[in-house]
Design an enzyme around this catalytic site. Structure first.
Site, short mmCIF file in Angstrom:
data_model
loop_
_atom_site.label_atom_id
_atom_site.label_comp_id
_atom_site.label_asym_id
_atom_site.label_seq_id
_atom_site.Cartn_x
_atom_site.Cartn_y
_atom_site.Cartn_z
NE ARG A 1 94.49 53.17 56.56
CZ ARG A 1 93.95 52.28 57.39
NH1 ARG A 1 92.98 52.64 58.18
NH2 ARG A 1 94.36 51.05 57.38
NE ARG B 1 87.62 54.54 60.20
CZ ARG B 1 88.12 53.45 60.76
NH1 ARG B 1 87.31 52.60 61.34
NH2 ARG B 1 89.41 53.21 60.74
NE ARG C 1 82.91 52.18 55.77
CZ ARG C 1 82.08 51.34 56.35
NH1 ARG C 1 80.79 51.39 56.10
NH2 ARG C 1 82.54 50.42 57.18
CG ASP D 1 92.42 48.05 52.78
OD1 ASP D 1 92.19 48.92 53.62
OD2 ASP D 1 93.10 47.03 53.03
CE1 TYR E 1 95.94 42.69 58.46
CE2 TYR E 1 97.61 43.60 57.00
CZ TYR E 1 96.79 43.72 58.12
OH TYR E 1 96.83 44.85 58.88
#
Ligand code: CP3
Length: 364
Positions: A46, A50, A59, A96, A174
């Site tokens: 990651r 962010r 973003r 992703d 998921y």
């Protein structure tokens, strides 16, 4: 897609090439080839995201996460940001794991501050039969392959590029659950109550992942990592039946590219993961380096495994624990965290971790 040859992984030359372009910092590839190096390579799960102000700016200029994922030039920009900012030894393509369910026919939404959500979920075997799979589904992910190609051009051989996929069980979780969950009890119920439907779904996901990762390698991925993020909620028996065989199929199908398998909280399966046809095994922070080595065996490279929360500490504490970890692994190691870096981690603390690894030297 342009014709691109694979990396020279496993071949005799010491300098890996990709699309005729030499990789200048090939530390990661050399460690994966079994070479002894003066220090381990370092990257962070990651890292593209962010923690970086330039990511947040990019973003915020867009309609949402999915716009960034589906626009190849922008995904390439987000991929390269941590290489520019932190000087990490590898890039990981910005994307992703949920692009695979979408390509199979199950759309997802990324809900601001909540995470992924699937408007429609898998409930029974008819739902599974209705999904596309294999190369037909993987062809829909051309935007990812284009992002890899843009990234390769942008990196100009600075560092290797990692491609990735979710593991079949994590993606099933998921697709059945419909989003994140503490227990994933709907997904586990599916395994216990509809095992045949579950296996057909795992098989279809596996076929798609194999086509997808092979396309990623053709588009420039030098290494691939399989994330089994929800390994830890299965019992060893369920893991053996519903996860491992499918990861094994993926490993076997990847030719000429090193594979890293990361099963989060999957300590109970490390012995079996150590026997897969992969080059490296990721460890989370719940396993200490000595036990990890004992369970995985002597052959594989190990990756990890600093607790992401260490990076909230002061520099002295970060340095101390990082050096202890590097010494404990003592080679055959890729320095990383034990899971993705948390978005509120101060950037200078991430930098402290990366710099500590890059200044370290093994005493051989
Ligand atoms: O590692 C990298 O830098 C590459 C990019 C990457 C992302 N997701 C970007 C992302 C990678 C490798 C992933 C993998 C991923 N996605 C996993 C496996 C790794 C893991 O963490 O266990 C999983 C389970 C997902 C699913 C997912 N995507 C969740 C649960 C969330 C929401 C939680 C969160 O972090 O916000 C995402 C969103 C996501 N994927 C973001 C990023 C940068 C944040 C979205 C944003 O920018 O708003």
């Amino acid at each position: 897609m342009s014709q691109i040859t694979g990396p020279n992984y496993g071949r005799s030359s010491n300098s890996p090439y990709h699309c005729g372009m030499e990789i200048k910092n090939d530390l990661l590839l050399r460690v994966l080839q079994g070479e002894t190096t003066e220090r381990p390579p370092v990257w962070l799960m990651r890292q593209a995201g962010r923690i970086l102000p330039q990511y947040r700016e990019l973003r915020n200029s867009l309609s949402g996460f999915k716009e960034l994922v589906t626009r190849p030039e922008l995904a390439a920009e987000a991929t390269i940001q941590p290489v520019d900012e932190l000087g990490v030894d590898a890039a990981i393509i910005f994307s992703d794991i949920l692009v695979i369910p979408e390509a199979m026919g199950l759309d997802y939404e990324m809900v601001e501050k909540r995470g992924p959500s699937f408007p429609k979920t898998i409930k029974n075997i008819d739902d599974v039969k209705a999904l596309d799979s294999g190369s037909i589904a993987a062809e829909r992910l051309d935007y990812v392959y284009q992002a890899l190609q843009h990234t390769k051009t942008g990196l100009a051989g600075r560092v290797p590029l990692i491609g990735f996929s979710g593991a079949p069980w994590t993606l099933l979780a998921y697709m059945v659950e419909g989003g994140g969950s503490k227990t994933f009890s709907k997904a586990k119920k599916f395994l216990y109550t509809q095992p045949e439907a579950a296996k057909l779904l795992l098989s279809k996901i596996t076929d798609t992942i194999i086509a997808y990762l092979n396309n990623k390698v053709k588009a420039g991925a030098d290494v691939v990592q399989v994330f089994d993020s929800w390994a830890g909620i299965l019992s060893p028996d369920l893991y053996r039946e519903f996860s491992l065989p499918y990861i094994a199929r993926i490993c076997t199908a990847m030719e000429d590219v090193p594979v890293i398998v990361f099963a989060k909280d999957g300590w109970f399966a490390l012995n079996e993961i150590g026997r897969l046809d992969c080059q490296a095994v990721g460890l989370d922070w719940t396993v200490n380096p000595q036990l990890g080595r004992e369970w995985v065996g002597s052959e594989k490279v190990l990756q990890g495994n600093i607790d992401p929360c260490l990076l909230y500490a002061d520099f002295t504490t970060i340095r101390k624990h990082t050096i202890e970890m590097l010494k404990a692994f003592n080679g055959k190691h890729i320095a990383n965290l034990g899971h993705g870096v948390y978005p509120d981690t101060p950037l200078d603390n991430v930098r402290c971790f990366v710099d500590t690894v890059q200044e370290f030297r093994y005493v051989h």
